[in-house]
Design a protein around this motif. Structure first.
Motif, PDB file in Angstrom:
ATOM      1  N   LYS A 107       0.629  -1.219  -0.171  1.00 58.20           N
ATOM      2  CA  LYS A 107      -0.238  -0.153  -0.129  1.00 58.20           C
ATOM      3  C   LYS A 107       0.892   1.667  -0.275  1.00 58.20           C
ATOM      4  O   LYS A 107       0.389   2.138  -0.802  1.00 58.20           O
ATOM      5  N   LEU A 108       2.315   0.849   0.865  1.00 58.17           N
ATOM      6  CA  LEU A 108       2.810   2.358   0.628  1.00 58.17           C
ATOM      7  C   LEU A 108       3.654   2.313  -0.393  1.00 58.17           C
ATOM      8  O   LEU A 108       4.012   3.953  -1.028  1.00 58.17           O
ATOM      9  N   ALA A 109       4.115   1.679  -1.628  1.00 57.46           N
ATOM     10  CA  ALA A 109       5.082   1.010  -1.953  1.00 57.46           C
ATOM     11  C   ALA A 109       3.247   2.305  -3.733  1.00 57.46           C
ATOM     12  O   ALA A 109       4.489   2.740  -4.333  1.00 57.46           O
ATOM     13  N   GLY A 110       2.549   1.915  -3.471  1.00 53.66           N
ATOM     14  CA  GLY A 110       1.683   2.781  -4.614  1.00 53.66           C
ATOM     15  C   GLY A 110       1.066   3.758  -4.092  1.00 53.66           C
ATOM     16  O   GLY A 110       1.141   4.782  -4.468  1.00 53.66           O
ATOM     17  N   ARG A 111       0.979   4.769  -2.779  1.00 51.44           N
ATOM     18  CA  ARG A 111       1.620   6.350  -2.559  1.00 51.44           C
ATOM     19  C   ARG A 111       2.577   6.873  -2.906  1.00 51.44           C
ATOM     20  O   ARG A 111       2.571   7.482  -3.755  1.00 51.44           O
TER      21      ARG A 111
END
Ligand code: SF4
Length: 524
Positions: A107-111
Motif C-alpha cells: 500500500k505504501l509503495a502504491g502511495r
C-alpha cells in the motif's frame, strides 16, 4: 562490516548465506569494467559486482568504487577498499527479503508511486539512437537515469558524470560527444570521482593559461585540454600516480599548495569544498548549506539537494516554466513541515537556518541508513498535487512495515541524529577540531556571489515570500560564527568548542563512546 586488511589482493564472494574470501591476484591492477566482466564470466551473469580500479589500489584520495551497472561510491571510499587489498565484492542470491507486513508495504509503495511518478523531467539531453532510460535495480519509478551501448557493453549516462569533460571537449572542437563519453568511461574505468575531476581539469586549464603550470612541468598536454589525448593521459597519470599525477592524486587543493599562491587562488573559480568538489550548490545562495558543508568532511550532496531541488522548482515557477510547480506559498508550507518553520523558507536571513540544517542532516543520515534514493526521498514536494507539499512520515511508515517495529517520524529522526553524532565523534577523533574545523573555504566569506549554474540570477524567496536576489552576497564571518553557536545549542554540543557533550551522548544512547573521547580530551 569488513575489518582489517588482507595480506594479498582478495575479493569477497557472498552467496547462499556464506561469505568467502577469494584470491584476487589475477584481478589486481585491472580496470573496473574488466574486473566486473571477468568475475561475471567466472561466477555467472546473475551476480552483482562492486569493484575498485587502479586509482583505489594506488590510494588516490578521490578514488571511487563502482558497480557493474555503473553506480559509484565517491568520497574516496574506493581507496578504503584499496587499503584493505579488497579488489571486489560479489553478491549472488535468489532469495527475496520478506517484509514483516507485506500488505502495508504494498500500500505504501502504491502511495509513493502515486506521489513520485513522472516527478523528474527528462532533462538530460538524449544522444539520438544511443541513450535510453534505465532505472536502477528495483526502482519502479525511475528518473532521468539513462544508459547507452558502446562496443557491446552498457554504460551509464547520468547526472554530473556526463558533464565531466563535455564542456572542455566542445570548446576544443572535434567529436565532443565521443570524447565526452570516453572521458566518463575513463574516469569510471580507473575509478576516479567525476565531481573532483571536472573542477580539477578546469583548474589545470586556468593554471596553464596564467603560466602557473607548464606542459613540461606537468607532463600533460595542457594546450590540448578538451582532446582525447589530454583526458587519456590525465586519468592514467592520476590513477597510477605517474609524475605530476602523483600530486594530483592528493587532491586539487594539495596539488595547488605545491605550486604556490597563484595556483591556490585559482582554486576559487572551480572548487567549493575541502574535498575538492565542484561549485554546484553555493552556500552564499542557500545559507543553510553553509552549515551542511562546514560540518561534513566531503560534499553532503544528499543534504544540499533537499533545499536546492526545492529552490530549483520554485525558481522555475517564478519564471512560469513547464517544470515549475512550487509556488511561494508551497515553499513556505514545506518550510513549516520539513525545515522547522517559515523562517527557513526565507533565504534572505540567517534566522531559522540552524534548525533547518539540523533537521535536514538528521533526516538525511536516516535516509542514507535506509539506502533510499536521493532523487525520490525525502518526499518534501509533489509535482502532481494541489499543495505540492509532501509527507514527512513516509520513511518511518516504510521502515515500520518492513521491520514490524512501529516507529514514527520523530523516532526515525532520532536514529539519524544518533548516526550524525557518531560521525561527529569519529571526525573529532581523527583531528577535525570542533568549532575550528567547522569551516568553509575562505572565498565564500570574502568574494561576492555572482552566479550559480541552476539559478544564474541567484533569486530566492525572501521575507514574506518576496523574490530577492543573493547576487553579491557573502557568508559574513560573524554571522557564520553566530549561526554555528545556534546550531551547536540545538545539537546539545558545547557551544564554545563545538565538541560533543557527555549528556548528549548519554541521551542518544551513545554513552559507550564517551570514555574514548574523554581520554582524548574531546568531550565536554
Ligand atoms: S529515481 Fe533513484 S533509484 Fe530510481 S532510477 Fe533514478 S536514481 Fe535510480
Amino acid at each position: 562490516m569488513v575489518r582489517g586488511h588482507a595480506e594479498r589482493p582478495v575479493y569477497l564472494y557472498i552467496h547462499d548465506g556464506t561469505a568467502e574470501i577469494r584470491n584476487a591476484a589475477a584481478l589486481w591492477g585491472k580496470p573496473t569494467f574488466e574486473v566486473a566482466d571477468s568475475l561475471k564470466a567466472e561466477l555467472g551473469q546473475g551476480v552483482s559486482v562492486l569493484t575498485i580500479g587502479p586509482a583505489a589500489e594506488n590510494r588516490v584520495i578521490f578514488a571511487t568504487m563502482i558497480t557493474d551497472d555503473g553506480a559509484s561510491g565517491a568520497s574516496g571510499l574506493g581507496s578504503v577498499m584499496g587499503s584493505k587489498n579488497l579488489k571486489a565484492i560479489v553478491v549472488a542470491g535468489d532469495k527475496k527479503p520478506v517484509a514483516a507486513d507485506p500488505a502495508r508495504l504494498d500500500k505504501l509503495a502504491g502511495r509513493v508511486l502515486q506521489l513520485r511518478k513522472d516527478t523528474w523531467k527528462n532533462w538530460l539531453n538524449d544522444l539520438p539512437g544511443r541513450t535510453s532510460l534505465r532505472a536502477c535495480y528495483g526502482c519502479g519509478i525511475g528518473c532521468f537515469r539513462k544508459a547507452y551501448q558502446h562496443q557491446g557493453r552498457r554504460y551509464k549516462f547520468f547526472c554530473q558524470a556526463v558533464h565531466v569533460y563535455w564542456g572542455a571537449a566542445e570548446q576544443y572542437g572535434g567529436d565532443s560527444t565521443e570524447v565526452g563519453l570516453e572521458a566518463v568511461r575513463l574516469c569510471d574505468r580507473y575509478g576516479l570521482d567525476t565531481t573532483v575531476m571536472q573542477p580539477l581539469i578546469e583548474w589545470l586549464g586556468n593554471c596553464y593559461r596564467e603560466g602557473v603550470l607548464t606542459e613540461k612541468e606537468s607532463g600533460l598536454p595542457l594546450s590540448k585540454i578538451g582532446s582525447l589525448e589530454f583526458i587519456d593521459g590525465l586519468t592514467r597519470k592520476i590513477a597510477y600516480r605517474e609524475g605530476f599525477g602523483g600530486q594530483l592524486a592528493q587532491g586539487t587543493a594539495r596539488a595547488a599548495a605545491g605550486l604556490g599562491k597563484r595556483a591556490q587562488e585559482l582554486l576559487n573559480a572551480s572548487i567549493l569544498t575541502r574535498a575538492n568538489e565542484s561549485r554546484d550548490y553555493d552556500p552564499r545562495l542557500v545559507i543553510t548549506n553553509s552549515l551542511l558543508y562546514a560540518t561534513e568532511q566531503r560534499r553532503p550532496i544528499n543534504q544540499v539537494h533537499e533545499l536546492t531541488h526545492a529552490l530549483w522548482m520554485w525558481r522555475n515557477w517564478t519564471r512560469g516554466e513547464e517544470h515549475g510547480f512550487i509556488s511561494t506559498d508551497d515553499f513556505i508550507n514545506i518550510g513549516r513541515l520539513f525545515w522547522g518553520g517559515e523562517a527557513a523558507a526565507d533565504f534572505s536571513t540567517y534566522e531559522g537556518k540552524a534548525l533547518a540544517a539540523k533537521k535536514i542532516q538528521d533526516r538525511a543520515l536516516a535516509k542514507e541508513s535506509l539506502i533510499l534514493c536521493d532523487f525520490l526521498w525525502p518526499i518534501i514536494w509533489v509535482r502532481f498535487a494541489d499543495s505540492h507539499t509532501g509527507d514527512p512520515t513516509l520513511e518511518s511508515q516504510v521502515l515500520s512495515a518492513i521491520t514490524g517495529r512501529e516507529i514514527d517520524r520523530a523516532g526515525l529522526d532520532a536514529i539519524g541524529e544518533r548516526v550524525f553524532n557518531l560521525q561527529r565523534a569519529i571526525f573529532l577523533r581523527q583531528g577535525w577540531g570542533g568549532r575550528r574545523g567547522d569551516r568553509l573555504l575562505d572565498y565564500l566569506h570574502n568574494e561576492p556571489l555572482e552566479f550559480t549554474f541552476f539559478n544564474p540570477d541567484c533569486i530566492v524567496p525572501g521575507k514574506n515570500g518576496e523574490v530577492v536576489t543573493r547576487k553579491g552576497a557573502r557568508i559574513e564571518r560573524k554571522d557564520f560564527e553566530d549561526l554555528k553557536s545556534e546550531y551547536y545549542t540545538l545539537r546539545g554540543w558545547d557551544v564554545p568548542s563545538g565538541l560533543l557533550t557527555e549528556k548528549k551522548l548519554h541521551d542518544l544512547g551513545l554513552a559507550d563512546i564517551a570514555p574514548d573521547l574523554k581520554a582524548r580530551d574531546l568531550l565536554k
